[in-house]
Design an enzyme around this catalytic site. Structure first.
Site, PDB file in Angstrom:
ATOM      1  N   LYS A   1       1.947  -3.627   6.639  1.00 58.85           N
ATOM      2  CA  LYS A   1       2.358  -3.707   5.224  1.00 58.85           C
ATOM      3  C   LYS A   1       3.876  -3.534   5.116  1.00 58.85           C
ATOM      4  CE  LYS A   1      -1.695  -4.247   3.296  1.00 58.85           C
ATOM      5  NZ  LYS A   1      -2.079  -5.509   2.664  1.00 58.85           N
TER       6      LYS A   1
ATOM      7  N   ARG B   1      -7.985  14.700   9.948  1.00 60.63           N
ATOM      8  CA  ARG B   1      -7.987  13.379  10.587  1.00 60.63           C
ATOM      9  C   ARG B   1      -6.554  13.002  10.916  1.00 60.63           C
ATOM     10  NH1 ARG B   1     -10.936   8.879   6.968  1.00 60.63           N
ATOM     11  NH2 ARG B   1      -9.304   9.635   5.593  1.00 60.63           N
TER      12      ARG B   1
ATOM     13  N   SER C   1       0.817  -1.205   0.000  1.00 59.69           N
ATOM     14  CA  SER C   1       0.000   0.000   0.000  1.00 59.69           C
ATOM     15  C   SER C   1       0.855   1.260   0.000  1.00 59.69           C
ATOM     16  CB  SER C   1      -0.866  -0.031   1.265  1.00 59.69           C
ATOM     17  OG  SER C   1      -1.420   1.226   1.500  1.00 59.69           O
ATOM     18  N   ALA C   2       0.320   2.303  -0.643  1.00 57.87           N
ATOM     19  CA  ALA C   2       0.991   3.606  -0.636  1.00 57.87           C
ATOM     20  C   ALA C   2       1.019   4.195   0.767  1.00 57.87           C
ATOM     21  CB  ALA C   2       0.259   4.558  -1.566  1.00 57.87           C
TER      22      ALA C   2
ATOM     23  N   TYR D   1      -2.107  -0.561  10.546  1.00 59.88           N
ATOM     24  CA  TYR D   1      -2.325  -1.154   9.217  1.00 59.88           C
ATOM     25  C   TYR D   1      -1.080  -0.956   8.348  1.00 59.88           C
ATOM     26  CZ  TYR D   1      -3.803  -1.367   4.337  1.00 59.88           C
ATOM     27  OH  TYR D   1      -3.870  -1.644   2.994  1.00 59.88           O
TER      28      TYR D   1
END
Ligand code: NAD
Length: 350
Positions: free
Chosen positions: A165, A306, A137-138, A161
């Site tokens: 990765k 966020r 994932s980026a 998360y």
């Protein structure tokens, strides 16, 4: 390369990749625990390929189970070996993917994502299967400025998360370096997949849990939500909202087939490859395009930034263009059009 194992193949990206690979004549075995999906997308694939000769009973097998169940994995590899058609490669999609959920429940993320990958690699090694395309994932990049992200940029994720990765990529690197067999590994670092198959037959099952923007736009369009919450309008971008690199899920699916071909044509290798379009779209731009394409108004309300968000995350995709013989073909309008068609046909998902 003929027979492939797809972990998490019932999910959003996995099911679209199944479509692309079946269409190209591969034989697929899907293992999925269905913790975040059902097997319906695999049944729907039959409607998609109706005009072509595909023997679904032979070319698409579904096994319900968790990849942490190492005995189940062994039995899948063994069965294939016994019928003289061993698994040649693995596309490893299975994992949990919500950033916010990973902050609340990190242990389940480490267990599912990292634990699952370790059991998979163990069994691949036992059965001399060394080809794997991993869904990275980026979100592992540190992105502070407004420059395109390159594969050798700083890796510094900001959520459990993202940590999983990053760690899986490290596990894959040390596995490769162990030379325990002829490992061929592609870590595809996805940017932001959206859209659906243009038929509207398969797509993404939206959930209010999702951290991604497009599902929330769709939920406003389908009146499940009354407005779209946009986190911050004071980011250092043209309109003050965050910029992302949206990529059509079918372009992403096709990148997997290209990655498999690249690995197949090479001797032992490991590559980290950005899979994005190289074009940035802000939140407000995406909302406007969706409104244009769908005819729906998407009311927006701004709230605070966020935690963990970055203003700009867009791929430098030159490596992918160079080594994969792959090109993203569908533009942002097509992405919104196909995503909206899926929503229209399946307002409640599968
Ligand atoms: P998804 O949730 O739709 O699909 C993942 C699938 O894996 C689901 O069907 C789920 O049931 C299955 N699964 C989860 N844990 C499992 C386990 N232990 N054993 C067997 N099956 C299990 O997600 P997706 O959007 O299709 O993403 C696929 C992969 O791509 C994930 O690894 C995700 O982290 C990664 N990724 C996704 C995005 C995105 O925006 N969608 C971006 C970057 C990377």
């Amino acid at each position: 390369m003929n027979r492939l194992l797809l972990t998490g193949g019932c999910g959003y990206i996995g099911s679209h990749t199944c479509y692309v690979l079946l269409d190209a004549g591969y034989e697929l075995i899907v293992i999925d625990s269905n913790i975040n999906s059902t097997d319906i997308p695999l049944l729907k694939l039959r409607d998609l390929n109706y005009s072509k000769y595909i023997n679904f009973d032979k070319n698409l097998k579904f096994i319900s189970g968790d990849i942490r169940n190492i005995d189940l994995l062994r039995s899948i590899f063994l069965e294939s070996q016994k019928d003289g058609n061993p698994i040649d490669g693995v596309l490893h999609f299975a994992g949990l993917k919500s950033v916010s959920e990973s902050i609340l429940n990190p242990i389940s993320y480490w267990e599912a994502n990292v634990g699952g990958t370790i059991s998979l690699l163990k069994v691949m090694n036992e059965f001399n299967c060394g080809t794997i395309v991993f869904s990275s994932s980026a979100s592992i990049y540190y992105s502070a400025g407004l420059k395109l992200l390159k594969e050798n940029d700083l890796i510094k994720p900001t959520s459990p998360y993202g940590y999983t990765k990053e760690v899986i990529e490290k596990i894959l690197m040390s596995t490769f370096e162990s030379r325990s067999q002829n490992w061929k590994i592609a870590n595809l670092r996805y940017f932001n997949p959206i859209g659906a198959h243009p038929s509207g037959i398969i797509g993404e099952n939206f959930s209010t849990k999702s951290d991604n923007l497009f599902p929330h736009i769709c939920m406003v369009a389908s009146r499940e939500k009354s407005y779209l919450e946009v986190y911050g309008n004071d980011w250092p971008t043209n309109d003050g909202t965050c910029i992302r690199d949206y990529i059509h899920v079918l372009d992403l699916a096709e990148a997997h087939m290209s990655a498999l071909k690249m690995l197949n044509d090479s001797s032992s290798k490991i590559e980290n490859i950005n899979i994005g379009t190289g074009n940035g779209t802000s939140v407000l731009e995406l909302v406007t395009i969706f409104e244009e394409v769908s005819g729906y108004q998407i009311p927006v309300k701004f709230s605070d930034r966020r935690k963990g968000d970055v203003p700009f995350s867009v791929a430098d995709n030159s490596l992918a263009l160079d080594i994969l013989e792959w090109l993203p073909k569908r533009n942002i309008y097509q992405m919104c059009k196909d995503g909206f068609k899926w929503l229209n046909k399946n307002p409640k998902g599968y």
